[in-house]
Design a protein around this motif. Structure first.
Motif, PDB file in Angstrom:
ATOM      1  N   LYS A  40      -0.193   4.873  11.933  1.00  0.00           N
ATOM      2  CA  LYS A  40       0.119   3.709  11.843  1.00  0.00           C
ATOM      3  C   LYS A  40      -0.062   3.083  10.364  1.00  0.00           C
ATOM      4  O   LYS A  40      -0.954   3.382   9.804  1.00  0.00           O
ATOM      5  CB  LYS A  40      -0.511   2.478  12.969  1.00  0.00           C
ATOM      6  N   HIS A  41       0.781   2.227   9.776  1.00  0.00           N
ATOM      7  CA  HIS A  41       0.524   1.846   8.423  1.00  0.00           C
ATOM      8  C   HIS A  41       0.300   0.166   8.505  1.00  0.00           C
ATOM      9  O   HIS A  41       0.667  -0.584   9.304  1.00  0.00           O
ATOM     10  CB  HIS A  41       1.876   1.771   7.923  1.00  0.00           C
ATOM     11  N   THR A  42      -0.760  -0.034   7.769  1.00  0.00           N
ATOM     12  CA  THR A  42      -1.071  -1.388   7.593  1.00  0.00           C
ATOM     13  C   THR A  42      -0.909  -1.826   6.073  1.00  0.00           C
ATOM     14  O   THR A  42      -1.562  -1.138   4.992  1.00  0.00           O
ATOM     15  CB  THR A  42      -2.705  -1.779   7.726  1.00  0.00           C
ATOM     16  N   HIS A  43      -0.133  -2.932   5.711  1.00  0.00           N
ATOM     17  CA  HIS A  43       0.161  -3.458   4.719  1.00  0.00           C
ATOM     18  C   HIS A  43      -1.077  -3.734   3.703  1.00  0.00           C
ATOM     19  O   HIS A  43      -1.878  -4.701   4.294  1.00  0.00           O
ATOM     20  CB  HIS A  43       1.094  -4.353   4.417  1.00  0.00           C
ATOM     21  N   ARG A  71       6.749   3.666   2.730  1.00  0.00           N
ATOM     22  CA  ARG A  71       5.777   2.735   3.168  1.00  0.00           C
ATOM     23  C   ARG A  71       5.284   1.780   2.188  1.00  0.00           C
ATOM     24  O   ARG A  71       5.386   0.397   2.525  1.00  0.00           O
ATOM     25  CB  ARG A  71       4.488   3.606   3.707  1.00  0.00           C
ATOM     26  N   THR A  72       5.435   2.230   1.107  1.00  0.00           N
ATOM     27  CA  THR A  72       5.328   1.274  -0.283  1.00  0.00           C
ATOM     28  C   THR A  72       6.388   0.306  -0.408  1.00  0.00           C
ATOM     29  O   THR A  72       6.306  -1.120  -0.393  1.00  0.00           O
ATOM     30  CB  THR A  72       5.153   2.084  -1.521  1.00  0.00           C
ATOM     31  N   SER A  75       6.307  -2.307   2.340  1.00  0.00           N
ATOM     32  CA  SER A  75       4.846  -3.175   1.780  1.00  0.00           C
ATOM     33  C   SER A  75       5.557  -4.338   1.106  1.00  0.00           C
ATOM     34  O   SER A  75       5.229  -5.427   1.240  1.00  0.00           O
ATOM     35  CB  SER A  75       3.743  -2.319   1.496  1.00  0.00           C
ATOM     36  N   LEU A  76       6.231  -3.907   0.135  1.00  0.00           N
ATOM     37  CA  LEU A  76       6.753  -4.682  -0.815  1.00  0.00           C
ATOM     38  C   LEU A  76       7.772  -5.740  -0.436  1.00  0.00           C
ATOM     39  O   LEU A  76       7.654  -6.938  -0.646  1.00  0.00           O
ATOM     40  CB  LEU A  76       7.813  -4.021  -1.991  1.00  0.00           C
ATOM     41  N   ASN A  77       8.513  -5.085   0.517  1.00  0.00           N
ATOM     42  CA  ASN A  77       9.764  -5.986   1.069  1.00  0.00           C
ATOM     43  C   ASN A  77       9.016  -6.941   1.930  1.00  0.00           C
ATOM     44  O   ASN A  77       9.575  -8.231   2.099  1.00  0.00           O
ATOM     45  CB  ASN A  77      10.687  -5.045   1.739  1.00  0.00           C
ATOM     46  N   GLU A  78       8.207  -6.584   2.828  1.00  0.00           N
ATOM     47  CA  GLU A  78       7.670  -7.543   3.877  1.00  0.00           C
ATOM     48  C   GLU A  78       6.294  -8.267   3.574  1.00  0.00           C
ATOM     49  O   GLU A  78       6.304  -9.314   4.248  1.00  0.00           O
ATOM     50  CB  GLU A  78       7.221  -6.394   5.184  1.00  0.00           C
ATOM     51  N   SER A  79       5.677  -7.721   2.581  1.00  0.00           N
ATOM     52  CA  SER A  79       4.404  -8.634   2.425  1.00  0.00           C
ATOM     53  C   SER A  79       4.010  -8.986   0.942  1.00  0.00           C
ATOM     54  O   SER A  79       3.157  -9.764   0.905  1.00  0.00           O
ATOM     55  CB  SER A  79       3.198  -7.574   2.865  1.00  0.00           C
ATOM     56  N   VAL A 175      -3.241   0.122  -4.674  1.00  0.00           N
ATOM     57  CA  VAL A 175      -2.769   0.593  -3.171  1.00  0.00           C
ATOM     58  C   VAL A 175      -2.101  -0.546  -2.422  1.00  0.00           C
ATOM     59  O   VAL A 175      -2.328  -1.878  -2.724  1.00  0.00           O
ATOM     60  CB  VAL A 175      -4.256   0.766  -2.432  1.00  0.00           C
ATOM     61  N   THR A 176      -0.984  -0.024  -1.773  1.00  0.00           N
ATOM     62  CA  THR A 176      -0.008  -1.406  -1.114  1.00  0.00           C
ATOM     63  C   THR A 176      -0.067  -1.086   0.355  1.00  0.00           C
ATOM     64  O   THR A 176       0.428  -2.024   1.053  1.00  0.00           O
ATOM     65  CB  THR A 176       1.370  -1.161  -1.566  1.00  0.00           C
ATOM     66  N   TYR A 177      -0.649   0.075   0.883  1.00  0.00           N
ATOM     67  CA  TYR A 177      -0.768   0.138   2.243  1.00  0.00           C
ATOM     68  C   TYR A 177      -1.924   1.313   2.362  1.00  0.00           C
ATOM     69  O   TYR A 177      -2.233   2.143   1.830  1.00  0.00           O
ATOM     70  CB  TYR A 177       0.477   0.753   3.087  1.00  0.00           C
ATOM     71  N   LYS A 178      -2.384   1.417   3.698  1.00  0.00           N
ATOM     72  CA  LYS A 178      -3.299   2.380   4.506  1.00  0.00           C
ATOM     73  C   LYS A 178      -2.721   2.764   5.560  1.00  0.00           C
ATOM     74  O   LYS A 178      -1.814   2.251   6.188  1.00  0.00           O
ATOM     75  CB  LYS A 178      -4.768   1.845   4.636  1.00  0.00           C
TER      76      LYS A 178
END
Length: 276
Positions: A40-43, A71-72, A75-79, A175-178
């Motif tokens: 699972k990815h967390t922004h 995933r990056t 993260s850019l698009n959503e957060s 870092v943009t996501y974990k």
């Protein structure tokens, strides 16, 4: 392969929304795609915000951004992008973005970036680093820049920064996501891969994209790989790095995708089935 035999492709990845090119390509070939998310990815937005807050003119000071993961982009698009000012968005989208693989390149363009390099020509990070070095040291893109901004996940390889640093090119990683392993990924995989009454009609493939989240699954694949059962799973690697990982676990890849994109992968599977 018998004309009656169908091909089921178990994809060890999260389904990309709203469109997943692997799903679309499978359906175009009448393959049955099955997605088994392993992680699972967390922004993470704070690191990016910290960069902007510490140096308000930072976006104006850089010319290039490196993005190697969808995933990056998510993260850019959503957060991140929704929280930028209109001016910051325009400045961000004006940057040259270097990326790996056609799928991620297409995703980046849909986000609003207009100058995307690498993509189809960059099958892995090492090749992308060579393209950047050529552009920034001997090519037409040569110009002064304090550093390149590399948007990364919490877990990443350091091939690109090392190669660029060796040529005196500065890279700043943000870092943009974990990612975290899903607790039930092995159970869900075994359920999908376990033979059932209909499997006589199917040729079953497992596509491995990355080592992450696959510890239990690789043990299962090792057992299958060394089984004499004619119905054992076929294994496909998305590229040479993943093949090397499977090799290190004594797992033979029946197919290695020539390029890290859906069509190359599924064409290779189809060719294998045609000759089996």
């Amino acid at each position: 392969m018998s004309s009656q035999k169908k091909i089921r492709v178990i994809l060890l990845k999260n389904r990309t929304v709203p469109i997943d090119k692997y799903e679309s390509e499978c359906e175009s070939k009448s393959f049955e795609p099955v997605f088994i998310p392993l992680i699972k990815h967390t922004h993470i937005t704070q690191d990016f915000r910290n960069v902007l807050n510490s140096a308000p003119n930072y976006l104006n000071s850089i010319n290039y951004i490196i993005i190697t993961s969808q995933r990056t982009v998510e993260s850019l698009n959503e957060s991140i992008i929704p929280k930028l000012t209109k001016e910051q968005k325009a400045t961000l989208f004006s940057k040259t973005v270097y990326t790996v693989g056609p799928a991620t390149a297409a995703f980046i363009k849909r986000s609003g970036f207009t100058n995307v390099k690498g993509g189809e020509e960059a099958g892995n990070g090492s090749i992308l680093a060579d393209i950047i070095i050529n552009d920034l040291t001997v090519g037409v893109e040569t110009q002064s820049s304090n550093e390149l901004l590399f948007l990364v996940g919490e877990i990443r390889r350091d091939i690109i920064p090392k190669k660029l640093s060796s040529k005196g090119i500065k890279v700043r990683e943000v870092v943009t996501y974990k990612t975290e392993d899903l607790d039930d990924n092995f159970t869900r995989f075994v359920h999908a891969a376990k033979p059932n009454d209909d499997d006589e009609k199917f040729s079953n493939w497992v596509v491995v994209f990355s080592p992450q989240g696959t510890k239990g699954i690789t043990q299962y694949l090792y057992t299958e790989n060394h089984s004499s059962d004619s119905k054992k799973l076929r294994i496909a690697s998305i590229g040479p790095t993943t093949k090397k990982y499977l090799d290190s676990n004594n797992i033979t890849s029946d197919v290695v995708s020539p390029k890290p994109d859906p069509r190359s992968l599924l064409d290779a599977i189809e060719l294998y089935e045609h000759h089996s």
